[in-house]
Every structure is written in structure tokens, then in C-alpha cells.
Design a protein around this motif. Structure first.
Motif, PDB file in Angstrom:
ATOM      1  N   GLU A 285       4.651  15.337 -13.634  1.00 38.70           N
ATOM      2  CA  GLU A 285       3.851  15.540 -13.454  1.00 38.70           C
ATOM      3  C   GLU A 285       4.243  16.862 -13.659  1.00 38.70           C
ATOM      4  OE1 GLU A 285       1.128  15.334 -17.024  1.00 38.70           O
ATOM      5  OE2 GLU A 285       2.608  13.569 -16.161  1.00 38.70           O
ATOM      6  N   LEU A 286       4.166  17.222 -12.587  1.00 34.51           N
ATOM      7  CA  LEU A 286       4.123  18.972 -12.651  1.00 34.51           C
ATOM      8  C   LEU A 286       5.450  19.773 -12.403  1.00 34.51           C
ATOM      9  CD1 LEU A 286       1.948  18.666  -8.858  1.00 34.51           C
ATOM     10  CD2 LEU A 286       1.133  20.137 -11.330  1.00 34.51           C
ATOM     11  N   GLY A 287       6.969  18.724 -12.584  1.00 39.24           N
ATOM     12  CA  GLY A 287       8.161  19.007 -12.747  1.00 39.24           C
ATOM     13  C   GLY A 287       8.714  19.072 -11.708  1.00 39.24           C
ATOM     14  N   LEU A 288       8.410  18.796 -10.199  1.00 37.71           N
ATOM     15  CA  LEU A 288       9.125  19.292  -8.763  1.00 37.71           C
ATOM     16  C   LEU A 288      10.055  18.081  -9.023  1.00 37.71           C
ATOM     17  CD1 LEU A 288       6.108  19.397  -6.372  1.00 37.71           C
ATOM     18  CD2 LEU A 288       7.334  21.491  -7.487  1.00 37.71           C
ATOM     19  N   LEU A 289      10.227  16.702 -10.024  1.00 39.87           N
ATOM     20  CA  LEU A 289      11.001  15.288 -10.108  1.00 39.87           C
ATOM     21  C   LEU A 289      10.848  15.451 -11.241  1.00 39.87           C
ATOM     22  CD1 LEU A 289       9.601  12.900  -7.671  1.00 39.87           C
ATOM     23  CD2 LEU A 289      12.086  14.581  -7.606  1.00 39.87           C
ATOM     24  N   PRO A 290      12.624  14.804 -11.790  1.00 39.67           N
ATOM     25  CA  PRO A 290      13.072  14.979 -13.640  1.00 39.67           C
ATOM     26  C   PRO A 290      12.471  13.537 -13.521  1.00 39.67           C
ATOM     27  CG  PRO A 290      14.588  14.731 -11.776  1.00 39.67           C
ATOM     28  CD  PRO A 290      13.956  15.286 -10.953  1.00 39.67           C
ATOM     29  N   TYR A 291      11.918  13.593 -15.005  1.00 42.22           N
ATOM     30  CA  TYR A 291      11.269  11.883 -15.365  1.00 42.22           C
ATOM     31  C   TYR A 291      13.201  11.356 -15.350  1.00 42.22           C
ATOM     32  CZ  TYR A 291       7.072  12.903 -16.771  1.00 42.22           C
ATOM     33  OH  TYR A 291       5.912  13.542 -16.746  1.00 42.22           O
TER      34      TYR A 291
ATOM     35  N   ARG B 188       0.652  -1.349  -0.177  1.00 41.18           N
ATOM     36  CA  ARG B 188       0.051  -0.336   0.399  1.00 41.18           C
ATOM     37  C   ARG B 188       0.574   0.699  -0.200  1.00 41.18           C
ATOM     38  NH1 ARG B 188      -3.939  -0.310   4.664  1.00 41.18           N
ATOM     39  NH2 ARG B 188      -4.995  -1.608   3.161  1.00 41.18           N
ATOM     40  N   ASP B 189       1.954   1.276   0.611  1.00 40.76           N
ATOM     41  CA  ASP B 189       3.300   2.690   1.059  1.00 40.76           C
ATOM     42  C   ASP B 189       3.277   2.716  -0.269  1.00 40.76           C
ATOM     43  OD1 ASP B 189       1.920   2.707   2.938  1.00 40.76           O
ATOM     44  OD2 ASP B 189       3.108   2.173   4.164  1.00 40.76           O
ATOM     45  N   GLN B 190       3.988   1.477  -0.532  1.00 43.00           N
ATOM     46  CA  GLN B 190       5.044   1.514  -2.560  1.00 43.00           C
ATOM     47  C   GLN B 190       3.397   2.399  -3.406  1.00 43.00           C
ATOM     48  OE1 GLN B 190       8.220   0.704  -2.774  1.00 43.00           O
ATOM     49  NE2 GLN B 190       8.275   1.047  -5.103  1.00 43.00           N
ATOM     50  N   SER B 191       2.347   1.385  -3.498  1.00 45.27           N
ATOM     51  CA  SER B 191       2.052   2.008  -4.437  1.00 45.27           C
ATOM     52  C   SER B 191       1.103   3.718  -3.937  1.00 45.27           C
ATOM     53  CB  SER B 191       0.011   1.394  -4.462  1.00 45.27           C
ATOM     54  OG  SER B 191      -0.234   2.041  -3.542  1.00 45.27           O
ATOM     55  N   LYS B 192       1.615   4.234  -2.360  1.00 45.35           N
ATOM     56  CA  LYS B 192       1.687   6.473  -2.442  1.00 45.35           C
ATOM     57  C   LYS B 192       2.508   6.745  -3.035  1.00 45.35           C
ATOM     58  CE  LYS B 192      -1.372   5.126   1.529  1.00 45.35           C
ATOM     59  NZ  LYS B 192      -1.775   5.796   3.363  1.00 45.35           N
ATOM     60  N   MET B 193       3.718   5.869  -2.753  1.00 45.94           N
ATOM     61  CA  MET B 193       5.079   6.792  -3.198  1.00 45.94           C
ATOM     62  C   MET B 193       5.257   6.945  -4.391  1.00 45.94           C
ATOM     63  SD  MET B 193       8.358   5.793  -4.010  1.00 45.94           S
ATOM     64  CE  MET B 193       8.489   4.311  -3.913  1.00 45.94           C
ATOM     65  N   ALA B 194       4.605   5.379  -5.140  1.00 50.24           N
ATOM     66  CA  ALA B 194       5.016   5.773  -6.254  1.00 50.24           C
ATOM     67  C   ALA B 194       3.692   6.563  -7.450  1.00 50.24           C
ATOM     68  CB  ALA B 194       4.966   4.414  -6.979  1.00 50.24           C
ATOM     69  N   ARG B 195       2.500   6.909  -6.716  1.00 52.20           N
ATOM     70  CA  ARG B 195       1.453   7.394  -7.624  1.00 52.20           C
ATOM     71  C   ARG B 195       2.318   8.352  -7.112  1.00 52.20           C
ATOM     72  NH1 ARG B 195      -2.396   6.610  -4.327  1.00 52.20           N
ATOM     73  NH2 ARG B 195      -2.209   4.628  -5.410  1.00 52.20           N
ATOM     74  N   ALA B 196       2.780   9.495  -5.841  1.00 51.03           N
ATOM     75  CA  ALA B 196       3.441  10.776  -5.335  1.00 51.03           C
ATOM     76  C   ALA B 196       4.763  10.966  -6.430  1.00 51.03           C
ATOM     77  CB  ALA B 196       3.624  10.228  -3.911  1.00 51.03           C
ATOM     78  N   VAL B 197       5.400  10.326  -6.524  1.00 47.73           N
ATOM     79  CA  VAL B 197       6.191  10.456  -7.403  1.00 47.73           C
ATOM     80  C   VAL B 197       6.129  10.452  -8.688  1.00 47.73           C
ATOM     81  CG1 VAL B 197       8.338   9.151  -8.699  1.00 47.73           C
ATOM     82  CG2 VAL B 197       8.301   9.110  -6.123  1.00 47.73           C
ATOM     83  N   LYS B 198       5.041  10.099  -9.795  1.00 48.84           N
ATOM     84  CA  LYS B 198       4.682   9.944 -10.699  1.00 48.84           C
ATOM     85  C   LYS B 198       4.253  11.417 -10.808  1.00 48.84           C
ATOM     86  CE  LYS B 198       3.813   5.372 -11.540  1.00 48.84           C
ATOM     87  NZ  LYS B 198       3.442   4.367 -11.971  1.00 48.84           N
ATOM     88  N   ARG B 199       3.107  11.841  -9.530  1.00 44.36           N
ATOM     89  CA  ARG B 199       2.928  13.544  -9.908  1.00 44.36           C
ATOM     90  C   ARG B 199       3.742  14.790  -9.538  1.00 44.36           C
ATOM     91  NH1 ARG B 199      -2.171  12.762  -6.319  1.00 44.36           N
ATOM     92  NH2 ARG B 199      -3.140  11.609  -7.569  1.00 44.36           N
ATOM     93  N   SER B 200       4.265  14.388  -8.763  1.00 46.16           N
ATOM     94  CA  SER B 200       5.615  15.137  -9.043  1.00 46.16           C
ATOM     95  C   SER B 200       6.302  15.611 -10.210  1.00 46.16           C
ATOM     96  CB  SER B 200       6.545  15.079  -7.614  1.00 46.16           C
ATOM     97  OG  SER B 200       7.093  14.082  -7.801  1.00 46.16           O
TER      98      SER B 200
END
Length: 104
Positions: free
Chosen positions: A77-83, A63-75
Motif C-alpha cells: 500500500e505504501l509502495g515499498l513492495l510491488p503488487y 499467528r506469524d503468517q497473519s502478521k507477515m501477510a498484514r506487513a506485506v499488504k501494508r508495504s
């Protein structure tokens, strides 16, 4: 039918007899703070090349891994983290594959 609990085997759930339950390696307070805006925390879960680390490496629950992956993908998308890390992508310029063209 002395085989034990066969319904768990049919569903694919492992028996908890000899195994210890795995808990998340992060404290509960940090897991509650998994958010796409918390870039410092999310950078701990991605490699230097920009890939999301697996559950086996991070030690998070499913559950926590999926929360973390979703947060990474969202950030991302907004340009906070690089692809991908742009500095590592341009390591080798040219496609000579080790052969020298200046051979006479």
C-alpha cells in the motif's frame, strides 16, 4: 463412554497424540522483526509473481503468517513492495494463440 476426548473433535481441533507440534521455521528474533519496512525479509515470503506464499510453504505459524501477510499488504500500500512484477506481466505481446497470420 470410552471414546476419549470427544470435545476436541467436535470443535475441530486435532488430537495431539501422534503429531509433533509445528514450530515456525524462522528464528524468534526474525519473527519479532516482521515489519512493513523490512522489505528484504518480506520478499522471502512472496513469489516472483508477487503472490504471498502459503503457510505450508513458508512454515510459519498461523499467528506469524497473519502478521507477515498484514506487513506485506501494508508495504504494498505504501509502495515499498510491488503488487505484481511488471517485468513478468509483458512476456507475450499479441493474442495470436500460436497461429501464424503469414500463412499463404
Amino acid at each position: 463412554m470410552g471414546r476419549g476426548n470427544t470435545t476436541d473433535r467436535k470443535r475441530g481441533k486435532p488430537s495431539m497424540k501422534g503429531e509433533a507440534r509445528r514450530y515456525s521455521k524462522l528464528p524468534r528474533e526474525e519473527i519479532d522483526k516482521i515489519d512493513y519496512k523490512n522489505v528484504a525479509l518480506l520478499q522471502r515470503f512472496i513469489t516472483e509473481r508477487g503472490k504471498i506464499r502459503s503457510r505450508r510453504v513458508t512454515g510459519l505459524s498461523r499467528r506469524d503468517q497473519s502478521k507477515m501477510a498484514r506487513a506485506v499488504k501494508r508495504s504494498r500500500e505504501l509502495g515499498l513492495l510491488p503488487y505484481v512484477d511488471a517485468t513478468k506481466a509483458v512476456e507475450k505481446v499479441g493474442g495470436s494463440r500460436g497461429r501464424s497470420r503469414d500463412r499463404d
